[in-house]
Design an enzyme around this catalytic site. Structure first.
Site, short mmCIF file in Angstrom:
data_model
loop_
_atom_site.label_atom_id
_atom_site.label_comp_id
_atom_site.label_asym_id
_atom_site.label_seq_id
_atom_site.Cartn_x
_atom_site.Cartn_y
_atom_site.Cartn_z
N LYS A 284 0.85 -1.19 0.00
CA LYS A 284 0.00 0.00 0.00
C LYS A 284 0.89 1.24 0.00
CE LYS A 284 -3.14 2.59 3.01
NZ LYS A 284 -3.79 2.63 4.35
N LYS A 296 -10.43 12.90 7.90
CA LYS A 296 -10.00 12.53 9.24
C LYS A 296 -9.99 13.77 10.15
CE LYS A 296 -6.57 9.11 7.64
NZ LYS A 296 -7.04 7.89 8.32
N ASP A 307 1.67 6.49 5.60
CA ASP A 307 0.66 5.55 5.13
C ASP A 307 1.10 4.80 3.87
OD1 ASP A 307 -1.76 4.37 5.75
OD2 ASP A 307 -2.94 5.70 4.48
N ARG A 370 -7.55 -0.58 0.89
CA ARG A 370 -8.04 -1.83 0.30
C ARG A 370 -8.48 -1.63 -1.15
NH1 ARG A 370 -12.52 -2.49 4.80
NH2 ARG A 370 -10.85 -1.35 5.87
#
Length: 528
Positions: A284, A296, A307, A370
């Site tokens: 990812k 967020k 991330d 995802r």
């Protein structure tokens, strides 16, 4: 590392970064007595607790000779200073250094001298000398074998690490020290440790780089730079090609950003093993995650430059496999995008068509990892056809709630693959916990308009990390597959052993250890 980014996507105030340079590690046969140590500031020797409550402290290689060199009663000095020999306890003994000897003598507890104990002792030594940097000579790796040497050197190097710095801090950064290993130490084991620790360092450096420097194009440039030095094959799919070939997940997530998404493929193929098992690693690579339209809170964004840690680990593992010339074909896929928000952002309620045609109903734009992984996994299955497929991602906060920040969540239905990864975790010190793929939860992803929902909408359902793994599973095409959710282990709030605060570099050593010990020796995972 190249820190020059595309000026179209980076602010004018972006800093120049100075990256950490690791200590130089040298090997010198012979012990402490008679060794030429002029110029070294520290001599560190190992000790261990005796067996039984009243057993005396046990000197390990070099400790007794150091006592002779400095003219001290080692047992008495250790007792006076409270040294017990427990793992990672570092104690400075009061000595008057004879001519040509380091002025500081440290005894380091090595416990049972296992690789874990030696890794932690190496890290403790690095932190003990950090406040007064200098060159270190030590016998801690004397006679401990290949695994022990590697673990000690890894611990010392990784705990010495400092993240990239800029401005005045960069100008005042200390110069790297030397680490001299005395005694029966094999240079090949040291070089191996430098490669494995270097994989973690590369992962940390990439993850710690601020996102005003780091976007998908910057990450692509880093892949090209690393690959050029190792003659790795690189293939880049940028926005136009992604659109032509149907990578709808990457395109949807990256739509709200000024920086376009990319799928970067980088591979190592051993020339001597054309029939080598083929492993595909998928990472990812969200270079910054605002949450998209499901934005967020401010506190949740602070660490989001990391991330993309999964993609950084994948690049580092492929590079390390090439440096070690592992007899296994390794392909890395970096699914790169920035999850921003804007007029073109993907929305809750949208339906995304992934590579290969599977569709997803979007319920939460902050569950973007995802979505991009789905594209990459489907491509790996359909085109690359690996023997085994592993993805690594800072995917869910649920994994952190369940396991904390010391264990990654490991998902796989393949018992042999799980056992291999668990063994690699024990050996590397990067811990995992095998989690269940609960079949009863799969129905919570049923959608009325697509093949699956992105997240469950059942109130109070829980099991978010499990549900995310179940979402990914259909994209793997039934191949042997493991999913590593590193949302907790990819970042640390403070130092612990060889782990540092911030980007930890988790996953690089674990996957490298697995490739080397389980795949490369010929235990090919086998096709589906």
């Amino acid at each position: 590392m190249n820190t020059t980014a595309d000026p179209r996507t980076v602010t004018a105030a972006a800093p120049e970064l100075r990256r950490w340079t690791p200590p130089a590690v040298e090997v010198r046969r012979g012990g402490v007595v008679g060794a030429e140590l002029a110029g070294f500031d520290v001599l560190a020797v190992p000790v261990a607790a005796g067996e039984g409550a009243d057993a005396p402290l046990q000197p390990r290689p070099g400790a007794a000779d150091a006592a002779v060199r400095y003219g001290i009663d080692l047992a008495a000095a250790c007792a006076a200073e409270g040294s017990t020999g427990r793992t990672a306890q570092v104690t400075r003994l009061p000595v008057t250094a004879p001519a040509g000897s380091p002025r500081r003598l440290l005894v380091v507890g090595v416990g049972d001298s296992s690789p874990t104990a030696l890794r932690r002792s190496g890290a403790a030594l690095a932190r003990a000398v950090a406040s007064a940097p200098g060159d270190v000579a030590t016998t801690l790796a004397d006679g401990v074998g290949a695994a022990g040497t590697r673990a000690f050197v890894e611990g010392f190097l990784l705990a010495s690490y400092a993240p990239p710095v800029s401005g005045r801090r960069a100008a005042s950064a200390p110069e790297p020290r030397r680490l001299l290993l005395l005694g029966a130490v094999e240079a090949a084991d040291v070089r191996h440790a430098e490669v494995s620790a270097g994989a973690t360092v590369l992962t940390r450096d990439l993850a710690a780089t601020p996102s005003n420097l780091k976007d998908p194009q910057w990450m692509t440039a880093q892949v090209r730079e690393v690959a050029a030095g190792l003659r790795l094959k690189v293939e880049v799919r940028e926005e136009d090609r992604l659109r032509r070939e149907g990578f709808g997940g990457l395109l949807a997530v990256g739509a709200g950003s000024a920086s376009s998404p990319a799928l970067v493929q980088v591979g190592w193929t051993p020339r001597a093993r054309p029939d080598a098992p083929h492993v595909v690693l998928v990472g990812k690579g969200i270079t910054y995650d605002t949450g998209g339209l499901g934005i967020k809170p401010r506190e949740g964004m602070v660490a989001m430059k990391t991330d993309m840690a999964g993609s950084a680990a994948v690049l580092a593992v492929v590079a390390a496999a090439a440096r070690l010339k592992l007899p296994v074909k390794v392909t890395g896929l970096l699914a790169l995008a920035e999850n921003a928000f804007g007029a073109d952002s993907y929305r809750p309620g949208d339906v995304v068509t992934h590579y290969g045609g599977r569709t997803t109903e979007v319920n939460n734009t902050d569950a973007e990892g995802r979505v991009v992984l789905g594209d990459a996994l489907a491509y790996a299955d359909a085109v690359l056809r690996p023997d085994v497929l592993v993805d690594v991602a800072t995917l869910t906060g649920a994994a952190t709630l369940g396991l904390g920040k010391r264990h990654a969540a490991l998902y796989s239905a393949d018992a042999d693959l799980v056992a291999q990864l668990e063994a690699a975790a024990d050996a590397s010190g990067e811990r995992v916990w095998h989690m269940p793929l609960v079949e009863d939860y799969a129905a919570s992803l049923d959608s009325d308009v697509a093949d699956a929902r992105q997240v469950t909408t059942t109130p109070g359902h829980g099991g978010g990390s499990i549900v995310a793994a179940l979402f990914l599973r259909p994209f793997t095409g039934g191949r042997r597959w493991a999913h590593l959710d590193i949302a907790g282990t990819g970042r640390a709030d403070g130092p612990e052993h060889e782990v540092v605060k911030g980007a930890t570099g988790y996953g690089a050593r674990l996957l490298l250890e697995w490739l080397e010990t389980s795949v490369a020796p010929g235990t090919a995972p086998g096709a589906r």
